[in-house]
Write a protein that holds these residues in place. Structure first.
Motif, mmCIF file in Angstrom:
data_model
loop_
_atom_site.group_PDB
_atom_site.id
_atom_site.type_symbol
_atom_site.label_atom_id
_atom_site.label_comp_id
_atom_site.label_asym_id
_atom_site.label_seq_id
_atom_site.Cartn_x
_atom_site.Cartn_y
_atom_site.Cartn_z
ATOM 1 N N SER A 25 -9.694 -5.191 -0.137
ATOM 2 C CA SER A 25 -8.873 -5.910 0.865
ATOM 3 C C SER A 25 -9.277 -5.796 2.203
ATOM 4 C CB SER A 25 -7.394 -5.238 0.629
ATOM 5 O OG SER A 25 -7.491 -3.912 1.248
ATOM 6 N N SER A 29 -8.972 0.054 2.368
ATOM 7 C CA SER A 29 -8.769 1.362 1.736
ATOM 8 C C SER A 29 -8.375 0.688 0.120
ATOM 9 C CB SER A 29 -8.018 2.166 2.175
ATOM 10 O OG SER A 29 -6.682 1.538 2.648
ATOM 11 N N THR A 30 -7.954 -0.673 0.201
ATOM 12 C CA THR A 30 -7.179 -1.089 -0.907
ATOM 13 C C THR A 30 -8.250 -1.980 -1.812
ATOM 14 O OG1 THR A 30 -5.041 -1.035 -0.290
ATOM 15 C CG2 THR A 30 -5.306 -2.318 -1.995
ATOM 16 N N ALA A 51 -4.074 -3.418 -8.358
ATOM 17 C CA ALA A 51 -4.438 -3.049 -7.012
ATOM 18 C C ALA A 51 -4.759 -1.599 -6.895
ATOM 19 C CB ALA A 51 -3.626 -3.409 -5.893
ATOM 20 N N GLU A 53 -5.247 1.712 -4.434
ATOM 21 C CA GLU A 53 -5.388 2.244 -3.131
ATOM 22 C C GLU A 53 -6.167 3.534 -3.220
ATOM 23 O OE1 GLU A 53 -4.448 2.432 0.869
ATOM 24 O OE2 GLU A 53 -3.762 0.803 -0.513
ATOM 25 N N TYR A 180 -1.162 -10.960 -4.081
ATOM 26 C CA TYR A 180 -1.432 -10.300 -3.075
ATOM 27 C C TYR A 180 -1.388 -10.626 -1.559
ATOM 28 C CZ TYR A 180 -1.972 -6.824 -6.819
ATOM 29 O OH TYR A 180 -1.957 -6.344 -8.021
#
Length: 187
Positions: A25, A29-30, A51, A53, A180
């Motif tokens: 992303s 961090s995602t 997703a 994280e 998202y």
């Protein structure tokens, strides 16, 4: 009286192919993932997405973090998918070679698809138009290519002839955007 006809090819016997898409992303961090399954006609059969994280990204070496995210995200997608594809494809620039060589073992032939330099979807292109058949798609198989006379090889050759080795990755990315939202680099 109905007009007699016969379907030119019984494509249902060729089976299904799944396309794994993993993106980082805009926040970094995602990781976003989609497993998009189509039939031999290119018609959608299943889409699963997730997703991840990543934990404390500043403490990881970048390559280790990417490998961890790819493994965890892929395992989560494969674990919930309900369809049974004959082939699994991923993009070589999104997924490390270790993923299906060391981290996740599958009995399916896995094709790592390398995009030709001109394989991006042109801006403003008609989303309803059929995709152009790329001229130079290269696939690296893990652990080995499907045997010559196998149903898996027949499915691969059919998908390649119809320009369906790269285009399903675009649809998977579109689905990730729908779920998202746009990545920070796109907004």
């Amino acid at each position: 009286m109905p007009i007699p006809y016969r379907d030119a090819a019984d494509l249902d016997d060729l089976g299904l192919a799944s396309f794994l898409r993993i993106e980082r992303s805009g926040r970094g961090s995602t990781y976003l993932g989609a497993l998009f399954t189509i039939d031999a006609r290119g018609e959608p059969v299943e889409l699963v997405y997730n997703a991840l994280e990543t934990p404390l990204p500043l403490l990881w070496r970048p390559a280790d973090l990417r490998r961890h995210a790819e493994r965890r995200l892929t395992a989560s997608l494969l674990g919930v998918a309900e369809s049974e594809p004959r082939l699994l494809f991923c993009l070589a620039d999104e997924v490390g070679v270790e993923l299906f060589a060391q981290d996740i073992l599958t009995e399916l032939p896995v094709g790592r698809v390398e995009r030709p330099p001109d394989a991006t979807r042109p801006a403003g292109s008609d989303p309803d138009a059929l995709p152009a058949v790329p001229s130079a798609v290269h696939v690296v198989w893990q652990p080995a290519p499907p045997p010559e006379d196998s149903p898996e090889r027949a499915l691969f050759e059919h998908l390649a002839a119809r320009g369906l080795l790269l285009e399903p990755f675009d649809r998977a990315a579109d689905a990730l955007r729908e779920v998202y939202g746009p990545r920070a680099s796109e907004s």
